[in-house]
Design a protein around this motif. Structure first.
Motif, PDB file in Angstrom:
ATOM      1  N   PHE A   1      97.239 -19.781  25.187  1.00 53.06           N
ATOM      2  CA  PHE A   1      97.327 -19.472  26.613  1.00 53.06           C
ATOM      3  C   PHE A   1      98.762 -19.132  27.035  1.00 53.06           C
ATOM      4  N   LEU A   2      99.725 -19.858  26.493  1.00 51.95           N
ATOM      5  CA  LEU A   2     101.115 -19.648  26.890  1.00 51.95           C
ATOM      6  C   LEU A   2     101.640 -18.289  26.414  1.00 51.95           C
ATOM      7  N   LEU A   3     101.520 -18.020  25.131  1.00 49.19           N
ATOM      8  CA  LEU A   3     102.114 -16.808  24.567  1.00 49.19           C
ATOM      9  C   LEU A   3     101.426 -15.539  25.068  1.00 49.19           C
ATOM     10  N   GLU A   4     100.115 -15.606  25.271  1.00 48.66           N
ATOM     11  CA  GLU A   4      99.406 -14.395  25.696  1.00 48.66           C
ATOM     12  C   GLU A   4      99.506 -14.155  27.197  1.00 48.66           C
ATOM     13  N   ALA A   5     100.110 -15.092  27.937  1.00 50.59           N
ATOM     14  CA  ALA A   5     100.347 -14.886  29.373  1.00 50.59           C
ATOM     15  C   ALA A   5     101.674 -14.181  29.641  1.00 50.59           C
ATOM     16  N   LEU A   6     102.627 -14.297  28.724  1.00 48.87           N
ATOM     17  CA  LEU A   6     103.972 -13.769  28.971  1.00 48.87           C
ATOM     18  C   LEU A   6     104.013 -12.256  29.205  1.00 48.87           C
ATOM     19  N   PRO A   7     103.262 -11.439  28.436  1.00 49.47           N
ATOM     20  CA  PRO A   7     103.352  -9.986  28.663  1.00 49.47           C
ATOM     21  C   PRO A   7     102.971  -9.560  30.073  1.00 49.47           C
ATOM     22  N   SER A   8     102.020 -10.247  30.716  1.00 49.98           N
ATOM     23  CA  SER A   8     101.606  -9.828  32.056  1.00 49.98           C
ATOM     24  C   SER A   8     102.737  -9.998  33.065  1.00 49.98           C
ATOM     25  N   LEU A   9     103.585 -11.004  32.873  1.00 49.66           N
ATOM     26  CA  LEU A   9     104.716 -11.214  33.778  1.00 49.66           C
ATOM     27  C   LEU A   9     105.720 -10.070  33.645  1.00 49.66           C
ATOM     28  N   VAL A  10     105.991  -9.680  32.420  1.00 52.94           N
ATOM     29  CA  VAL A  10     106.949  -8.595  32.175  1.00 52.94           C
ATOM     30  C   VAL A  10     106.413  -7.268  32.692  1.00 52.94           C
ATOM     31  N   ILE A  11     105.159  -6.971  32.376  1.00 51.83           N
ATOM     32  CA  ILE A  11     104.584  -5.679  32.750  1.00 51.83           C
ATOM     33  C   ILE A  11     104.378  -5.595  34.258  1.00 51.83           C
ATOM     34  N   GLY A  12     104.130  -6.721  34.909  1.00 55.23           N
ATOM     35  CA  GLY A  12     104.027  -6.717  36.363  1.00 55.23           C
ATOM     36  C   GLY A  12     105.296  -6.209  37.020  1.00 55.23           C
ATOM     37  N   VAL A  13     106.451  -6.604  36.486  1.00 51.15           N
ATOM     38  CA  VAL A  13     107.735  -6.110  37.007  1.00 51.15           C
ATOM     39  C   VAL A  13     107.875  -4.613  36.735  1.00 51.15           C
TER      40      VAL A  13
ATOM     41  N   ILE B   1      97.987  -0.322  29.133  1.00 51.70           N
ATOM     42  CA  ILE B   1      98.670  -1.553  28.714  1.00 51.70           C
ATOM     43  C   ILE B   1      98.389  -2.686  29.703  1.00 51.70           C
ATOM     44  N   CYS B   2      98.398  -2.359  30.998  1.00 47.96           N
ATOM     45  CA  CYS B   2      98.091  -3.374  32.016  1.00 47.96           C
ATOM     46  C   CYS B   2      96.721  -3.984  31.777  1.00 47.96           C
ATOM     47  N   TYR B   3      95.751  -3.139  31.466  1.00 48.62           N
ATOM     48  CA  TYR B   3      94.383  -3.634  31.292  1.00 48.62           C
ATOM     49  C   TYR B   3      94.219  -4.388  29.978  1.00 48.62           C
ATOM     50  N   VAL B   4      94.937  -3.970  28.931  1.00 50.63           N
ATOM     51  CA  VAL B   4      94.925  -4.728  27.675  1.00 50.63           C
ATOM     52  C   VAL B   4      95.360  -6.163  27.940  1.00 50.63           C
TER      53      VAL B   4
ATOM     54  N   GLY C   1      99.371 -13.956  35.368  1.00 45.88           N
ATOM     55  CA  GLY C   1     100.149 -14.429  34.229  1.00 45.88           C
ATOM     56  C   GLY C   1     100.528 -15.891  34.377  1.00 45.88           C
ATOM     57  N   ILE C   2     100.927 -16.255  35.590  1.00 43.62           N
ATOM     58  CA  ILE C   2     101.316 -17.640  35.853  1.00 43.62           C
ATOM     59  C   ILE C   2     100.119 -18.581  35.663  1.00 43.62           C
TER      60      ILE C   2
END
Length: 438
Positions: free
Chosen positions: A194-206, A37-40, A106-107
């Motif tokens: 760019f905005l919507l597809e960046a959000l999952p990386s912030l969540v999964i990083g936590v 999932i991280c790599y996706v 993500g940011i």
């Protein structure tokens, strides 16, 4: 994940016991889904610029060369911080470092929605490369902490199906955003992308920070007997590997050859990833959602190819031909996609074979350097190969864009990508089988 972990192991003699099979199945289910999932998410944030291009280039009046340079300049930032990032991960642990990478990329990826000039486009893509540097080689290194060589080909294939899955999922998602979300709250479709597809990386990083274990010894979900088995297999596998001083790692001729091999394959990967929507559009398809759905087809078949070829390579304990043959198939597919460029159906068949070959090659390539390096040498060597190889991510998209501006066709650029896939195949076959077939 039973099918992932139930093959024989070179780190043990004979057929693995039921306990060993069950232990590796347990490890596989614990680690691989999260890493995948991280790599996706990572790969989607890296290449969604290929879909953003369908609107962004006209909105911002960018030339094809500007787009190609911006898409590829990501890899200069990636190149500069790759080796230091992997050495830091080896010292501080994967949990903290991978979480840091995901949150910062993500940011930056989300902030790309504010691009307005070629210069700001270049800056944001460069910063994205800096933020993401170390993620992929860090995971390849992390897998060496858990799996011996004979199991790692298939596990790496499972992890790297994320590249194909990101295309399979990201294509339709990106097409939908461009078509149906465009204009909402005054933002263009590419900005929402760019905005919507960046959000999952912030969540999964936590999630990574709280869920991932750095090493076998720190895994509370393993019993003492399971830990002992895993550590024993890793120690056995380490016999014959070299933990070289960093000065000797960078002077190792075989690693430079492997870097050139990886460069050849990556130039094909990113040439397709960044330009596939454009190639499909050039066959006569205009609707963004339809383009997105069509891009899912090659990547869907690629997932199957990656798993089947990775499984067969581990079963046969043969690496070189399992890398070279898919690379040659990919080159043929790329060439035929230009021959059939005015027929969408035939072009899609060719692009599907090209994508299957490229995707199948990549995870198996990483069984080559990890078969001969261990310890800090593995951390630096993997990062060196990935860093130098990924410079192709700059040259590939830029070259295709430059040639498209010069010739008003993507064909000449695709010919170059196909030639590099052939070169990579020939270099792989030049490697001694006794070193890499494990």
């Amino acid at each position: 994940m039973e099918s992932v972990t139930s093959q024989p192991n070179t780190a043990t003699s004979g057929t693995p016991s039921a306990f060993e099979v069950a232990t590796y199945r347990k490890v596989g289910w614990r680690l691989i889904p999260l890493l995948l999932i991280c790599y996706v998410v990572s790969y989607l944030d890296r290449v969604n610029v290929g879909f953003a291009k369908l609107q962004m280039v006209s909105d911002l009046k960018f030339s094809e060369t500007v787009y190609g340079l911006g898409a590829g300049i990501f890899f200069f930032g990636y190149f500069l911080f790759e080796v230091p990032s992997n050495i830091i991960l080896h010292k501080v642990g994967a949990r903290v470092w991978i979480a840091r990478i995901m949150i910062t990329w993500g940011i930056v990826s989300g902030a790309t929605m504010f691009v307005s000039t070629p210069e700001t486009f270049y800056v944001m893509r460069f910063l994205l490369g800096l933020a993401e540097a170390g993620f992929f080689p860090g995971i390849i290194l992390y897998l060496t902490y858990w799996y011996p060589s004979a199991r790692r080909g298939r596990m790496t294939a499972w992890f790297m199906t994320a590249v194909a899955l990101s295309g399979f999922v990201g294509g339709p998602l990106s097409g939908w955003i461009l078509k149906d979300v465009s204009g909402l709250y005054g933002l263009a479709g590419w900005q929402w992308l760019f905005l919507l597809e960046a959000l999952p990386s912030l969540v999964i990083g936590v999630v990574v920070f709280f869920y991932l274990d750095d090493r076998i010894q720190s895994a509370k979900w393993l019993t003492d007997e399971e830990k002992a088995l895993l550590v024993r297999n890793i120690d056995t596998d380490a016999v014959g590997k070299h933990d070289l001083p960093l000065s000797r790692v960078f002077g190792n001729g075989r690693l430079w050859v492997m870097s050139l091999i990886y460069f050849s394959f990556v130039i094909g990967l990113y040439g397709v990833s960044f330009w596939l929507p454009t190639i499909i559009k050039s066959t006569g398809v205009k609707d963004p959602l339809t383009i997105g759905l069509l891009t899912a087809i090659p990547f869907g078949f690629a997932v199957i190819a990656m798993l089947v070829i990775g499984w067969r390579s581990d079963l046969k304990r043969e690496r070189r031909w399992h890398v070279a043959i898919p690379a040659l198939i990919s080159a043929a597919g790329l060439f035929l996609s230009t021959v059939w460029s005015h027929n969408t159906q035939l072009a899609m068949i060719a692009l599907t074979f090209a994508t299957m070959g490229i995707m199948a090659v990549l995870p198996l390539f990483w069984s080559l350097p990890t078969a001969i390096l261990g310890g800090a040498a593995a951390a630096a060597g993997i990062a060196m190969i990935n860093s130098l190889g990924n410079l192709a991510g700059f040259f590939g998209p830029y070259l295709v864009g430059f040639l498209k501006d010069a010739t008003h066709s993507t064909n000449s650029g695709i010919y170059v990508l196909a030639a590099f896939m052939v070169l990579g195949a020939l270099l792989v076959l030049s490697m001694p089988a006794r070193l890499v077939d494990k």
